[in-house]
Design a protein around this motif. Structure first.
Motif, PDB file in Angstrom:
ATOM      1  N   ARG A   1      26.661  26.029  59.875  1.00  0.00           N
ATOM      2  CA  ARG A   1      27.116  25.388  60.931  1.00  0.00           C
ATOM      3  C   ARG A   1      28.165  25.874  62.050  1.00  0.00           C
ATOM      4  O   ARG A   1      28.549  26.749  62.441  1.00  0.00           O
ATOM      5  CB  ARG A   1      28.162  24.317  60.566  1.00  0.00           C
ATOM      6  CG  ARG A   1      27.826  23.220  58.784  1.00  0.00           C
ATOM      7  CD  ARG A   1      28.875  22.566  58.436  1.00  0.00           C
ATOM      8  NE  ARG A   1      28.416  21.696  57.196  1.00  0.00           N
ATOM      9  CZ  ARG A   1      28.918  20.754  56.727  1.00  0.00           C
ATOM     10  NH1 ARG A   1      30.311  20.711  57.323  1.00  0.00           N
ATOM     11  NH2 ARG A   1      28.301  20.781  55.469  1.00  0.00           N
TER      12      ARG A   1
ATOM     13  N   ALA B   1      32.420  19.596  65.608  1.00  0.00           N
ATOM     14  CA  ALA B   1      31.719  19.784  64.539  1.00  0.00           C
ATOM     15  C   ALA B   1      30.646  20.140  66.184  1.00  0.00           C
ATOM     16  O   ALA B   1      29.976  19.122  66.889  1.00  0.00           O
ATOM     17  CB  ALA B   1      31.313  19.177  64.217  1.00  0.00           C
TER      18      ALA B   1
ATOM     19  N   SER C   1      26.929  20.932  65.370  1.00  0.00           N
ATOM     20  CA  SER C   1      25.335  21.063  64.778  1.00  0.00           C
ATOM     21  C   SER C   1      25.784  19.527  63.725  1.00  0.00           C
ATOM     22  O   SER C   1      26.974  19.523  63.230  1.00  0.00           O
ATOM     23  CB  SER C   1      25.239  22.014  63.619  1.00  0.00           C
ATOM     24  OG  SER C   1      26.792  22.451  62.958  1.00  0.00           O
TER      25      SER C   1
ATOM     26  N   ASP D   1      24.370  19.005  59.577  1.00  0.00           N
ATOM     27  CA  ASP D   1      23.407  19.608  59.070  1.00  0.00           C
ATOM     28  C   ASP D   1      21.633  18.533  58.663  1.00  0.00           C
ATOM     29  O   ASP D   1      21.690  17.880  58.956  1.00  0.00           O
ATOM     30  CB  ASP D   1      23.956  19.398  56.724  1.00  0.00           C
ATOM     31  CG  ASP D   1      25.039  20.080  56.763  1.00  0.00           C
ATOM     32  OD1 ASP D   1      25.925  20.716  57.665  1.00  0.00           O
ATOM     33  OD2 ASP D   1      25.721  19.624  55.755  1.00  0.00           O
TER      34      ASP D   1
END
Length: 282
Positions: free
Chosen positions: A155, A167, A169, A171
């Motif tokens: 991440r 964040a 990114s 998953d």
């Protein structure tokens, strides 16, 4: 004259990269703890953790012109020689990024090409007994902003000195929390998730593996941990201390996996710039 280490698996000779010349097994203590720094102040720390025999994480960090480039990869534990896949991917990805940025290519295009090259490099490691695999995460910071590209579950986070952390990114995981994208064994053509950010002030770009985010799962928790260790807002100049604090937290919390954190400083942009986040669909 120094003694040449012997492989703990077959008794063969261990090569300079920490792998046996004969059977390919990794030397258990090889790359157990690593720290890297760059002239711009960026830094990274990677640790084997408390329950793993081999550190299958890898990182690369370099500066070219006004750009800082970081790559973090996490070897997939179910695949053979995962640590070698991570090393190869990190080195290949960083090399392409530097070359393309030096040519004046747009960061988005450089990130796409670097991910593809890293994927081919890992695929080339395939052998009769299977093929290694790893996640891939790359970040670029420069005067125009910052960019990230991710494949897997490592991440990226934006941790500003002022304002909300975020964040950068998502998953690649599906049913039963299984990985849906990776480099190497059985992987489709790499299609990285690319995001960009034009920050309104100084801060740091964090690239990390899931050995850290299993204990600090979101941007708020990461910033709070850095603040407790004296490396939070207002202390952004010491990236090595920040990376050490994050990795140390994961180890103190249990260290169940390899853990890697790379911190890249981001200077304030010109006053006219506004913070904008863009996402390129995978």
């Amino acid at each position: 004259m120094t003694d040449t280490p012997n492989c703990v698996e077959c008794g063969g000779t261990v090569a300079p990269d920490g792998h046996c010349w004969d059977c390919g097994a990794a030397r258990p203590a090889f790359r157990a703890h690593m720290e890297i720094t760059a002239p711009c102040g960026a830094a990274g720390v990677s640790d084997r953790g408390l329950r793993r025999g081999v550190n299958a994480d890898a990182m690369a960090l370099t500066v070219t012109g006004s750009w800082t480039v970081g790559v973090v990869c996490d070897g997939v534990s179910m695949a053979p020689r995962a640590e070698r896949a991570a090393q190869v991917a990190a080195e290949a990805g960083a090399g392409v990024l530097v070359a393309r940025l030096d040519e004046g290519r747009l960061p988005e295009h450089a990130l796409e090409e670097a991910a593809a090259r890293a994927g081919r490099a890992v695929a080339a490691l395939a052998a009769a007994d299977g093929a290694p695999a790893c996640t891939y995460l790359a970040g670029i910071a420069g005067p125009q902003g910052l960019w990230t590209a991710s494949i897997g579950d490592s991440r990226a986070y934006w941790l500003p000195e002022e304002g909300p952390a975020a964040a950068l990114s998502e998953d690649d995981r599906g049913e039963h929390d299984a990985l849906t994208a990776w480099l190497g064994a059985g992987a489709p053509d790499p299609e990285p998730r690319i995001r960009s950010l034009r920050p309104s002030g100084p801060g740091r770009l964090l690239l990390c593996t899931d050995g850290l985010t299993r204990y600090l799962p979101d941007a708020t928790a990461l910033r709070e941990t850095l603040t407790r260790h004296g490396a939070g807002p207002g202390h952004g100049e010491d990236q090595l201390s920040a990376a050490r604090a994050l990795v140390g937290h994961a180890l103190h919390a249990g260290g169940a996996d390899n853990v890697t954190a790379v911190c890249i400083p981001v200077a304030p942009p010109p006053p006219s710039r506004r913070q904008v986040v863009r996402s390129t669909p995978a």
